[in-house]
Design an enzyme around this catalytic site. Sequence first.
Site, mmCIF file in Angstrom:
data_model
loop_
_atom_site.group_PDB
_atom_site.id
_atom_site.type_symbol
_atom_site.label_atom_id
_atom_site.label_comp_id
_atom_site.label_asym_id
_atom_site.label_seq_id
_atom_site.Cartn_x
_atom_site.Cartn_y
_atom_site.Cartn_z
ATOM 1 N N HIS A 181 32.476 40.185 17.763
ATOM 2 C CA HIS A 181 33.134 41.024 18.782
ATOM 3 C C HIS A 181 34.532 40.472 19.076
ATOM 4 O O HIS A 181 35.495 41.222 19.206
ATOM 5 C CB HIS A 181 32.340 40.987 20.090
ATOM 6 C CG HIS A 181 31.117 41.864 20.107
ATOM 7 N ND1 HIS A 181 31.172 43.221 19.891
ATOM 8 C CD2 HIS A 181 29.810 41.584 20.360
ATOM 9 C CE1 HIS A 181 29.937 43.737 20.005
ATOM 10 N NE2 HIS A 181 29.094 42.759 20.280
ATOM 11 N N GLU B 14 28.744 37.209 18.860
ATOM 12 C CA GLU B 14 29.804 37.341 19.862
ATOM 13 C C GLU B 14 31.176 37.061 19.247
ATOM 14 O O GLU B 14 32.162 37.697 19.613
ATOM 15 C CB GLU B 14 29.549 36.408 21.059
ATOM 16 C CG GLU B 14 28.225 36.651 21.809
ATOM 17 C CD GLU B 14 27.989 38.093 22.223
ATOM 18 O OE1 GLU B 14 28.962 38.828 22.444
ATOM 19 O OE2 GLU B 14 26.802 38.493 22.329
HETATM 20 ZN ZN ZN Z 1 27.017 43.000 20.639
#
Ligand code: ZN
Length: 505
Positions: free
Chosen positions: A270, A267
């Site tokens: 991202h 995450e």
């Molecule tokens: Zn992902």
Amino acid sequence: MNKNFEKLKPYLEKAMAFETARNLFEWDDQTQAPIEAADYTSKVNGILADEYMKSLINDDVRSILKKLQDDKEQESLSDTEKAIIKELKKTYDQLESIPPKEYREFNELTLVSNRKWAKARKDNNYDDFAPYLEKIIQYKKKFAKYRVKKNQKPYEVLLSDFDECFEIQDLDLFFHKIKEEIIPLLKEISKKADTIDKSYNYLNYDIDKQREFCRYLCGYIGFDFNRGVIGESAHPFTLQLHNHDVRITDRYIEDNLESAMFSIIHEAGHALYEMNIDDSLTQTLVGGGASMGMHESQSRFFENIIGRSKEFWEPIYSKLVDTYPDNLKNISLDHFINGINKAAPSLIRTEADELSYPIHIIIRYEIEKMIFDNEVSIKELPEVWNKKYQDYMGITPPDDAQGILQDTHWSYGEFGYFPSYAIGSAVASQIHAHMKDIMPFDEYLKGGNLTPIREYLRDSIHKYGATKNTNQILKDVTGEEFNADYYVKYLKDKYTKLYNLEVEK
Ligand code: ZN
């Protein structure tokens, strides 16, 4: 600034405000909202979604957009403005093709269908979900038909919503390569499953300590806590309001050390992408990542290529051992690295290792293609699913909950999404191969210095937001468009070495 673009701005800003509010509710719903809030929030959400649509799809915007398509007008636009107009045009083409009544009905249906899916999965009862799945598919077929171009397959329309660079023939080629190379490798490895011990991973790991260590990891790879926060939710996810407000979540499991660690690295990958997008794009239609595939490439780059490498852990493994001395004091770094890379055929996509992961995607892609080519009925789907798992992985799901009912995507009508995950892994490998050529990549990791890696990604990928597409980025960064060979080579090299397999000459 172009006069017509100037006129467009207030509409775009209003739309963005509604979208931001909706995203905030989404975040709240998944992290902190009390259980009884959901029904009431969904009503607010519906109204916000409606207002979002109205502020974009209306006669004024339509006429301005039309004027801005003119060649002369285009000449006076900056590159960013051109990209915004292109994105807006895409949204128009998508939304205007569908009669509003059908669009509303479909959105209502997906809400119900998602709940039915969740219950059917819990009850392990595919038949309860099947009628809803059937309706969703009928709508998706109809919607695709509204937009299908000459000689184009309906499924291709759906794929293009997630990444405009990949048509069926590109994906067929990509996945054929993976099947040829990776399935035999996975079969070899499953014979040697016992050679790698991972029992340490399933001991008891204090949740507070996990939370603290994951926060440390996040900062270590460069997550900016002035622009982002970490929450907790049932399934880890990233939600970006804009590049100065990026939210990620994690989930902590007491008897699983690596689950939360690799989720947070994923995450945070991202999040870094979003945080590094240039300020000139903030809160515009191109202020997010280039595509789903590109986004997954950045999360997987950090999670797998960096996060599962020995070089990454060399400077920080002792900190992990110090955090859980009772469990890890006898586990060497090499033992740990083998453990976090252990591979085996598996049933559940979200828990799959790096090697078997693309096979899970191929199975879903092939089934989606069959659905949209009308080659399979809803009733036959579980059987087709199970057969593919047997053929490719050598295992059959014992029930539908661990088979066709495991993913949420179809219950929302998200057909064409799955390939993005595999595209992301392959893009990450291609970028990695290039970076290793131009910088002392492993040395940076060993030295605990991730800054040059992060800055390179920022300057060559992140800062452009959605002003370039996947292939443009790859071409500009690596000199060539998407090439799956790097991914196949990366997986083969890594796992042949890890399991001491014979290398064919
Ligand atoms: Zn992902």
